[in-house]
Write a protein that holds these residues in place. Structure first.
Motif, PDB file in Angstrom:
ATOM      1  N   PRO A   3      53.951  91.791   1.048  1.00 24.95           N
ATOM      2  CA  PRO A   3      53.258  91.665   2.483  1.00 24.95           C
ATOM      3  C   PRO A   3      53.943  90.517   2.249  1.00 24.95           C
ATOM      4  O   PRO A   3      53.353  89.463   1.007  1.00 24.95           O
ATOM      5  CB  PRO A   3      52.571  91.721   3.280  1.00 24.95           C
ATOM      6  N   ASP A   4      55.058  89.295   2.998  1.00 25.18           N
ATOM      7  CA  ASP A   4      55.814  87.961   2.687  1.00 25.18           C
ATOM      8  C   ASP A   4      54.687  87.357   3.725  1.00 25.18           C
ATOM      9  O   ASP A   4      55.290  86.575   4.577  1.00 25.18           O
ATOM     10  CB  ASP A   4      57.158  87.992   3.351  1.00 25.18           C
ATOM     11  N   LEU A   5      53.482  87.560   3.235  1.00 25.14           N
ATOM     12  CA  LEU A   5      52.676  86.455   4.236  1.00 25.14           C
ATOM     13  C   LEU A   5      52.685  85.545   3.570  1.00 25.14           C
ATOM     14  O   LEU A   5      51.855  85.393   2.307  1.00 25.14           O
ATOM     15  CB  LEU A   5      50.723  87.354   4.533  1.00 25.14           C
ATOM     16  N   PRO A   6      51.969  84.002   3.624  1.00 21.92           N
ATOM     17  CA  PRO A   6      52.519  83.209   3.210  1.00 21.92           C
ATOM     18  C   PRO A   6      50.814  82.383   2.978  1.00 21.92           C
ATOM     19  O   PRO A   6      50.079  83.005   3.526  1.00 21.92           O
ATOM     20  CB  PRO A   6      52.541  81.863   4.096  1.00 21.92           C
ATOM     21  N   PHE A   7      50.919  81.999   1.916  1.00 24.33           N
ATOM     22  CA  PHE A   7      48.904  82.004   1.480  1.00 24.33           C
ATOM     23  C   PHE A   7      48.899  80.073   0.842  1.00 24.33           C
ATOM     24  O   PHE A   7      50.655  80.067   0.435  1.00 24.33           O
ATOM     25  CB  PHE A   7      48.381  82.727   0.632  1.00 24.33           C
ATOM     26  N   VAL A   8      47.375  79.287   0.383  1.00 24.18           N
ATOM     27  CA  VAL A   8      47.938  78.500   0.143  1.00 24.18           C
ATOM     28  C   VAL A   8      47.416  77.969  -0.883  1.00 24.18           C
ATOM     29  O   VAL A   8      46.820  78.809  -1.200  1.00 24.18           O
ATOM     30  CB  VAL A   8      47.387  77.032   1.055  1.00 24.18           C
ATOM     31  N   ASP A   9      47.972  76.797  -2.174  1.00 27.38           N
ATOM     32  CA  ASP A   9      47.509  76.273  -3.263  1.00 27.38           C
ATOM     33  C   ASP A   9      46.054  75.405  -2.944  1.00 27.38           C
ATOM     34  O   ASP A   9      45.809  74.669  -1.760  1.00 27.38           O
ATOM     35  CB  ASP A   9      48.761  76.497  -4.095  1.00 27.38           C
ATOM     36  N   ASP A  30      46.363  72.161  -3.692  1.00 26.17           N
ATOM     37  CA  ASP A  30      47.157  72.023  -2.526  1.00 26.17           C
ATOM     38  C   ASP A  30      46.851  71.736  -1.016  1.00 26.17           C
ATOM     39  O   ASP A  30      48.099  70.171  -0.527  1.00 26.17           O
ATOM     40  CB  ASP A  30      47.432  70.817  -3.605  1.00 26.17           C
ATOM     41  N   GLY A  31      46.659  72.525  -0.864  1.00 25.04           N
ATOM     42  CA  GLY A  31      47.797  72.787   0.367  1.00 25.04           C
ATOM     43  C   GLY A  31      49.100  73.406   0.417  1.00 25.04           C
ATOM     44  O   GLY A  31      49.107  73.589   1.546  1.00 25.04           O
ATOM     45  N   LYS A  32      49.706  73.762  -0.296  1.00 30.77           N
ATOM     46  CA  LYS A  32      51.377  73.816  -0.148  1.00 30.77           C
ATOM     47  C   LYS A  32      52.021  75.573  -0.008  1.00 30.77           C
ATOM     48  O   LYS A  32      50.659  76.202  -0.900  1.00 30.77           O
ATOM     49  CB  LYS A  32      51.870  73.196  -1.799  1.00 30.77           C
ATOM     50  N   GLU A  33      51.927  75.841   0.627  1.00 32.32           N
ATOM     51  CA  GLU A  33      52.681  77.061   1.412  1.00 32.32           C
ATOM     52  C   GLU A  33      53.129  78.047  -0.053  1.00 32.32           C
ATOM     53  O   GLU A  33      54.026  77.112  -0.846  1.00 32.32           O
ATOM     54  CB  GLU A  33      53.335  76.683   2.081  1.00 32.32           C
ATOM     55  N   ARG A  48      35.949  76.176   7.347  1.00 30.51           N
ATOM     56  CA  ARG A  48      34.616  75.956   6.776  1.00 30.51           C
ATOM     57  C   ARG A  48      33.914  76.163   5.132  1.00 30.51           C
ATOM     58  O   ARG A  48      33.362  75.568   4.258  1.00 30.51           O
ATOM     59  CB  ARG A  48      33.656  76.250   8.088  1.00 30.51           C
ATOM     60  N   ALA A  49      34.354  77.594   4.748  1.00 29.15           N
ATOM     61  CA  ALA A  49      33.668  77.859   3.478  1.00 29.15           C
ATOM     62  C   ALA A  49      34.308  78.037   2.247  1.00 29.15           C
ATOM     63  O   ALA A  49      34.764  78.019   0.822  1.00 29.15           O
ATOM     64  CB  ALA A  49      33.583  79.588   3.205  1.00 29.15           C
ATOM     65  N   GLN A  50      35.650  76.644   2.290  1.00 33.90           N
ATOM     66  CA  GLN A  50      37.030  75.968   1.187  1.00 33.90           C
ATOM     67  C   GLN A  50      36.281  75.531   0.453  1.00 33.90           C
ATOM     68  O   GLN A  50      37.112  76.058  -0.706  1.00 33.90           O
ATOM     69  CB  GLN A  50      38.540  76.030   2.093  1.00 33.90           C
ATOM     70  N   ASP A  51      35.654  74.501   0.824  1.00 33.36           N
ATOM     71  CA  ASP A  51      34.884  73.712  -0.029  1.00 33.36           C
ATOM     72  C   ASP A  51      34.147  74.808  -1.112  1.00 33.36           C
ATOM     73  O   ASP A  51      34.395  74.547  -2.252  1.00 33.36           O
ATOM     74  CB  ASP A  51      34.284  72.701   0.681  1.00 33.36           C
ATOM     75  N   ALA A  52      33.065  74.914  -0.582  1.00 36.87           N
ATOM     76  CA  ALA A  52      32.465  76.234  -1.445  1.00 36.87           C
ATOM     77  C   ALA A  52      33.739  77.265  -2.014  1.00 36.87           C
ATOM     78  O   ALA A  52      33.120  77.622  -3.438  1.00 36.87           O
ATOM     79  CB  ALA A  52      31.643  77.373  -0.955  1.00 36.87           C
ATOM     80  N   ALA A  53      34.440  77.986  -2.228  1.00 39.72           N
ATOM     81  CA  ALA A  53      35.571  78.786  -2.739  1.00 39.72           C
ATOM     82  C   ALA A  53      35.546  78.297  -3.594  1.00 39.72           C
ATOM     83  O   ALA A  53      36.292  78.407  -4.705  1.00 39.72           O
ATOM     84  CB  ALA A  53      36.380  79.537  -1.428  1.00 39.72           C
ATOM     85  N   LYS A  54      36.220  76.575  -3.332  1.00 37.92           N
ATOM     86  CA  LYS A  54      37.060  75.646  -4.760  1.00 37.92           C
ATOM     87  C   LYS A  54      35.995  75.606  -5.404  1.00 37.92           C
ATOM     88  O   LYS A  54      36.616  75.425  -6.814  1.00 37.92           O
ATOM     89  CB  LYS A  54      37.970  74.855  -3.521  1.00 37.92           C
ATOM     90  N   ALA A  55      35.502  75.526  -5.536  1.00 32.94           N
ATOM     91  CA  ALA A  55      34.100  75.230  -5.932  1.00 32.94           C
ATOM     92  C   ALA A  55      33.447  76.414  -7.137  1.00 32.94           C
ATOM     93  O   ALA A  55      33.264  75.609  -8.367  1.00 32.94           O
ATOM     94  CB  ALA A  55      32.655  74.562  -5.999  1.00 32.94           C
ATOM     95  N   ALA A  68      44.081  80.321  -1.004  1.00 33.99           N
ATOM     96  CA  ALA A  68      43.814  80.456  -0.025  1.00 33.99           C
ATOM     97  C   ALA A  68      44.303  81.594   0.901  1.00 33.99           C
ATOM     98  O   ALA A  68      45.344  80.615   1.708  1.00 33.99           O
ATOM     99  CB  ALA A  68      42.735  79.446   0.489  1.00 33.99           C
ATOM    100  N   ASP A  69      43.335  82.053   2.349  1.00 39.28           N
ATOM    101  CA  ASP A  69      44.399  82.582   3.122  1.00 39.28           C
ATOM    102  C   ASP A  69      43.346  83.034   4.355  1.00 39.28           C
ATOM    103  O   ASP A  69      42.684  84.267   4.439  1.00 39.28           O
ATOM    104  CB  ASP A  69      44.670  84.548   3.348  1.00 39.28           C
ATOM    105  N   PRO A  70      43.164  81.354   4.679  1.00 44.05           N
ATOM    106  CA  PRO A  70      41.734  81.092   5.548  1.00 44.05           C
ATOM    107  C   PRO A  70      41.865  82.225   6.958  1.00 44.05           C
ATOM    108  O   PRO A  70      40.471  81.944   7.631  1.00 44.05           O
ATOM    109  CB  PRO A  70      41.596  79.744   5.696  1.00 44.05           C
ATOM    110  N   LYS A  71      42.914  82.996   7.152  1.00 43.79           N
ATOM    111  CA  LYS A  71      42.881  83.497   7.880  1.00 43.79           C
ATOM    112  C   LYS A  71      42.964  85.113   8.363  1.00 43.79           C
ATOM    113  O   LYS A  71      42.722  85.725   9.075  1.00 43.79           O
ATOM    114  CB  LYS A  71      44.434  83.622   8.948  1.00 43.79           C
ATOM    115  N   PHE A  72      42.553  85.829   7.127  1.00 54.08           N
ATOM    116  CA  PHE A  72      41.606  86.342   6.755  1.00 54.08           C
ATOM    117  C   PHE A  72      42.891  87.351   6.538  1.00 54.08           C
ATOM    118  O   PHE A  72      42.821  88.939   8.232  1.00 54.08           O
ATOM    119  CB  PHE A  72      40.852  87.014   7.333  1.00 54.08           C
TER     120      PHE A  72
END
Length: 198
Positions: free
Chosen positions: A61-67, A69-72, A126-133, A145-149
């Motif tokens: 599927p052509d769904l965007p996600f981010v790295d 740095d927030g780049k799509e 809200r949980a992205q910092d924990a996920a990055k760590a 990340a795909d924070p929209k699930f």
């Protein structure tokens, strides 16, 4: 007595024709390229990969996600590579348990430019910092990340976590594993090597 023999012979002939029809139908379905490719990969659906789903090859599927740095990003960014896409979250215990095996798989292929290991967090903003760590503890994995699930529902696992999707060099979904697995184990490596050789 003779009538009984004729009836039995007639029933046997009809049953035989039915079996041939079913086999012919199976054979014609299996003769197309997608089915042949999927059946070839079924040899790897054992051990740690038991229950592997082998869908007809279809574009991811052509769904965007981010790295980080927030780049799509898009799966097309990885075309030309066999890509192991792992959908995970910090609240998913089996996801966290299998992450070291994905890191080990990434280390195994670190020098190879034709295999990519892409772990995508399904955590909310809200949980992205924990996920990055958490991902930082599992080098050389990169953070996505795909924070929209949304992505987890676009693959055959339909929202199940963890869900690991193997894409071929064309960006097609070739195998899906729902649940924890050893991604640096012999079955997983053999599956990846089979796709590398295609």
């Amino acid at each position: 007595m003779a009538i009984g023999v004729v009836i039995v012979a007639l029933i046997a002939a009809i049953a035989g024709a039915g079996v041939l029809y079913v086999k012919a139908g199976d054979g014609s379905k299996g003769s197309d390229a997608g089915s042949a490719e999927s059946s070839t990969l079924s040899a790897y659906a054992t051990g740690a990969l038991e229950g592997l789903i082998l869908p007809e090859p279809v574009a991811a599927p052509d769904l965007p996600f981010v790295d980080a740095d927030g780049k799509e990003r898009h799966f097309t960014d990885f075309e030309g590579k066999v890509t192991v896409v792992n959908l995970w979250a910090t609240w998913c215990a089996p996801c966290k348990i299998e992450m070291p095996t994905l890191a080990a798989l990434a280390k195994r292929y670190e020098a190879d430019r034709d295999v990519a290991i892409v772990v995508v967090s399904m955590d909310t903003d809200r949980a992205q910092d924990a996920a990055k760590a958490f991902i930082a503890e599992h080098a050389p994995l990169a953070y996505y990340a795909d924070p929209k699930f949304r992505m987890a529902f676009e693959f055959p696992g339909k929202g199940a976590m963890p869900q690991t999707v193997i894409l071929d060099r064309k960006g097609q979904v070739r195998a899906v594993k729902v649940g924890e697995a050893d991604w640096n184990g012999p079955e997983a490596v053999a599956l990846i090597e089979a796709l590398r050789k295609e």
